[in-house]
Design a protein around this motif. Structure first.
Motif, PDB file in Angstrom:
ATOM      1  N   VAL A 111       0.818  -1.217   0.000  1.00  0.00           N
ATOM      2  CA  VAL A 111       0.000   0.000   0.000  1.00  0.00           C
ATOM      3  C   VAL A 111       0.851   1.266   0.000  1.00  0.00           C
ATOM      4  O   VAL A 111       0.422   2.323   0.485  1.00  0.00           O
ATOM      5  CB  VAL A 111      -0.971  -0.010   1.201  1.00  0.00           C
ATOM      6  CG1 VAL A 111      -2.136   0.961   0.931  1.00  0.00           C
ATOM      7  CG2 VAL A 111      -1.551  -1.390   1.448  1.00  0.00           C
ATOM      8  N   GLY A 112       2.039   1.191  -0.536  1.00  0.00           N
ATOM      9  CA  GLY A 112       2.829   2.416  -0.648  1.00  0.00           C
ATOM     10  C   GLY A 112       4.215   2.132  -1.188  1.00  0.00           C
ATOM     11  O   GLY A 112       4.770   1.053  -0.972  1.00  0.00           O
ATOM     12  N   LEU A 177      -1.095   3.342   6.064  1.00  0.00           N
ATOM     13  CA  LEU A 177      -2.455   3.214   6.622  1.00  0.00           C
ATOM     14  C   LEU A 177      -3.363   4.307   6.057  1.00  0.00           C
ATOM     15  O   LEU A 177      -4.534   4.064   5.755  1.00  0.00           O
ATOM     16  CB  LEU A 177      -2.411   3.301   8.147  1.00  0.00           C
ATOM     17  CG  LEU A 177      -1.631   2.197   8.886  1.00  0.00           C
ATOM     18  CD1 LEU A 177      -1.634   2.485  10.387  1.00  0.00           C
ATOM     19  CD2 LEU A 177      -2.209   0.810   8.610  1.00  0.00           C
ATOM     20  N   TYR A 178      -2.782   5.498   5.893  1.00  0.00           N
ATOM     21  CA  TYR A 178      -3.576   6.619   5.359  1.00  0.00           C
ATOM     22  C   TYR A 178      -3.819   6.453   3.856  1.00  0.00           C
ATOM     23  O   TYR A 178      -4.863   6.849   3.336  1.00  0.00           O
ATOM     24  CB  TYR A 178      -2.877   7.944   5.678  1.00  0.00           C
ATOM     25  CG  TYR A 178      -2.972   8.308   7.152  1.00  0.00           C
ATOM     26  CD1 TYR A 178      -2.024   7.850   8.056  1.00  0.00           C
ATOM     27  CD2 TYR A 178      -4.047   9.041   7.637  1.00  0.00           C
ATOM     28  CE1 TYR A 178      -2.117   8.152   9.408  1.00  0.00           C
ATOM     29  CE2 TYR A 178      -4.158   9.343   8.990  1.00  0.00           C
ATOM     30  CZ  TYR A 178      -3.184   8.891   9.863  1.00  0.00           C
ATOM     31  OH  TYR A 178      -3.302   9.174  11.222  1.00  0.00           O
ATOM     32  N   ASN A 179      -2.847   5.823   3.174  1.00  0.00           N
ATOM     33  CA  ASN A 179      -3.087   5.491   1.756  1.00  0.00           C
ATOM     34  C   ASN A 179      -4.299   4.570   1.644  1.00  0.00           C
ATOM     35  O   ASN A 179      -5.198   4.782   0.829  1.00  0.00           O
ATOM     36  CB  ASN A 179      -1.870   4.792   1.151  1.00  0.00           C
ATOM     37  CG  ASN A 179      -0.657   5.690   1.019  1.00  0.00           C
ATOM     38  OD1 ASN A 179      -0.749   6.907   1.216  1.00  0.00           O
ATOM     39  ND2 ASN A 179       0.495   5.087   0.705  1.00  0.00           N
ATOM     40  N   LEU A 180      -4.326   3.542   2.503  1.00  0.00           N
ATOM     41  CA  LEU A 180      -5.442   2.594   2.461  1.00  0.00           C
ATOM     42  C   LEU A 180      -6.753   3.305   2.788  1.00  0.00           C
ATOM     43  O   LEU A 180      -7.781   3.092   2.138  1.00  0.00           O
ATOM     44  CB  LEU A 180      -5.189   1.449   3.442  1.00  0.00           C
ATOM     45  CG  LEU A 180      -6.273   0.374   3.537  1.00  0.00           C
ATOM     46  CD1 LEU A 180      -6.551  -0.279   2.180  1.00  0.00           C
ATOM     47  CD2 LEU A 180      -5.875  -0.698   4.560  1.00  0.00           C
ATOM     48  N   ALA A 181      -6.690   4.188   3.795  1.00  0.00           N
ATOM     49  CA  ALA A 181      -7.907   4.929   4.184  1.00  0.00           C
ATOM     50  C   ALA A 181      -8.434   5.757   3.018  1.00  0.00           C
ATOM     51  O   ALA A 181      -9.651   5.886   2.820  1.00  0.00           O
ATOM     52  CB  ALA A 181      -7.601   5.826   5.386  1.00  0.00           C
ATOM     53  N   TRP A 182      -7.539   6.286   2.197  1.00  0.00           N
ATOM     54  CA  TRP A 182      -7.958   7.081   1.034  1.00  0.00           C
ATOM     55  C   TRP A 182      -8.758   6.214   0.064  1.00  0.00           C
ATOM     56  O   TRP A 182      -9.827   6.605  -0.404  1.00  0.00           O
ATOM     57  CB  TRP A 182      -6.720   7.676   0.336  1.00  0.00           C
ATOM     58  CG  TRP A 182      -7.088   8.622  -0.755  1.00  0.00           C
ATOM     59  CD1 TRP A 182      -7.389   9.961  -0.644  1.00  0.00           C
ATOM     60  CD2 TRP A 182      -7.215   8.313  -2.156  1.00  0.00           C
ATOM     61  NE1 TRP A 182      -7.689  10.491  -1.869  1.00  0.00           N
ATOM     62  CE2 TRP A 182      -7.600   9.508  -2.820  1.00  0.00           C
ATOM     63  CE3 TRP A 182      -7.047   7.139  -2.884  1.00  0.00           C
ATOM     64  CZ2 TRP A 182      -7.807   9.559  -4.193  1.00  0.00           C
ATOM     65  CZ3 TRP A 182      -7.255   7.187  -4.261  1.00  0.00           C
ATOM     66  CH2 TRP A 182      -7.627   8.381  -4.907  1.00  0.00           C
TER      67      TRP A 182
END
Ligand code: KMH
Ligand code: ZN
Length: 309
Positions: A111-112, A177-182
């Motif tokens: 995820v990044g 985690l914030y990439n996934l949240a996006w």
């Protein structure tokens, strides 16, 4: 009552090289045998890469995966999770081709983007069995493990929407985690999410227990009850971090992809040995190990009858 613990076993990976351990599964027969034994030891999910049988180099060809996937499926009921990480340096298309061909219940999704520095390992070995090994390790000093938003969306659409495959979201740092949240906010990822928090890769978050606690805290804030969390740590941190996760009610990953050792300075002689060790710890903590069917239910998987191998 704590939920049964999902044990993922990452059987061979694309990081360690043949010279590093005689116990690293290389051939399709070795990968199948090691995976089946890991399942018998309690592995709920099997995370699988392929390797060139002659050279041991990471291999993304579907035909190589097909030399072991049917045998594993026929001999155990563990969930089969096909890597889209492939081997460092592969293109996006190379990395996802096997999963698009075999349509697994699960696949990894990184995820990044990040530096993925495994070059320090090169200095620990000599008398390489194959010329590619030191070259592969040393190239990571000037390498970016590419997982752009476009790359991630490509896998979500082609594999997730296209095949009903669900993901082991590999998160190597807080920002992932914030990439996934996006993607969740965009409606491109549906719960339940299976988040694999990765510690101790040079280029990702360090293997500090405080980082595990913080990543867990942030994941709880971002994802609430919509996710299952799992923890893996590379090398000597593998068992301590797996144990910490189990103690906190989390799931965990072991396997020779992430560590070649069973204890300090002692090579693990099989994946099953690592699975047995962590299963004993889990059970001594008063927990049970999740069955593949429990994992299928908790992760919303499509069922083994819907794969194409
Ligand atoms: N090698 C692990 C640290 C993948 O296969 O997609 C991360 C991994 C990536 O398993
Ligand atoms: Zn992997």
């Amino acid at each position: 009552m704590p939920k049964p613990v999902i044990i993922t076993c990452a059987v061979t990976g694309g990081i360690h090289t043949p010279t590093m351990s005689p116990y690293l599964p290389i051939t399709p027969q070795q990968i199948a045998q090691s995976a089946i034994a890991a399942s018998q030891a309690g592995a709920t999910i099997l995370h699988l890469h392929a390797r060139n049988p002659e050279t041991g180099k990471p291999d993304s060809r579907p035909e190589t995966f097909m030399q072991f996937l049917p045998e594993i499926k026929a001999n155990c009921d563990s969930v089969i999770n096909v890597s889209t990480g492939g081997g460092l340096g592969m293109t996006r298309e190379q990395r996802v081709l096997a999963a698009l061909t075999v349509s697994p219940e699960m696949a990894s999704l990184n995820v990044g983007s990040m530096n993925f520095g495994i070059f320090p390992m090169a200095a620990k070995y000599s008398d390489w069995q194959h010329d590619w090994e030191p070259e592969f390790l040393n190239m990571t000093e000037d390498f970016i493990f590419r997982n752009t938003f476009t790359d991630i969306e490509f896998i979500l659409k082609e594999l997730g929407e296209g095949h009903g495959t669900r993901f082991e979201f590999e998160c190597y740092d807080l920002g992932h985690l914030y990439n996934l949240a996006w993607f969740i906010d965009k409606g491109m990822v549906k719960p339940p999410f299976f988040i694999q928090m990765v510690f101790g890769i040079l280029g990702g978050v360090g293997a500090d227990p405080d980082n595990l606690m913080h990543m867990h805290t942030i994941a709880n804030k971002l994802f609430g009850d919509d996710y299952e969390w799992s923890v893996l740590a590379a090398g000597r941190n593998q068992m301590p971090f797996a144990t910490q996760s189990a103690g906190l009610g989390g799931n965990l990953r072991v396997g020779l992809e992430d560590s070649l050792y069973i204890s300090r300075g002692e090579l693990a002689q099989s994946n099953a040995e690592q699975v047995t060790k962590i299963r004993t710890i889990i059970e001594n903590l008063g927990h049970t190990v999740a069955t593949p069917e429990q994992a299928r239910q908790r992760l919303g998987l499509k069922g083994v009858e819907n794969v194409k191998f």
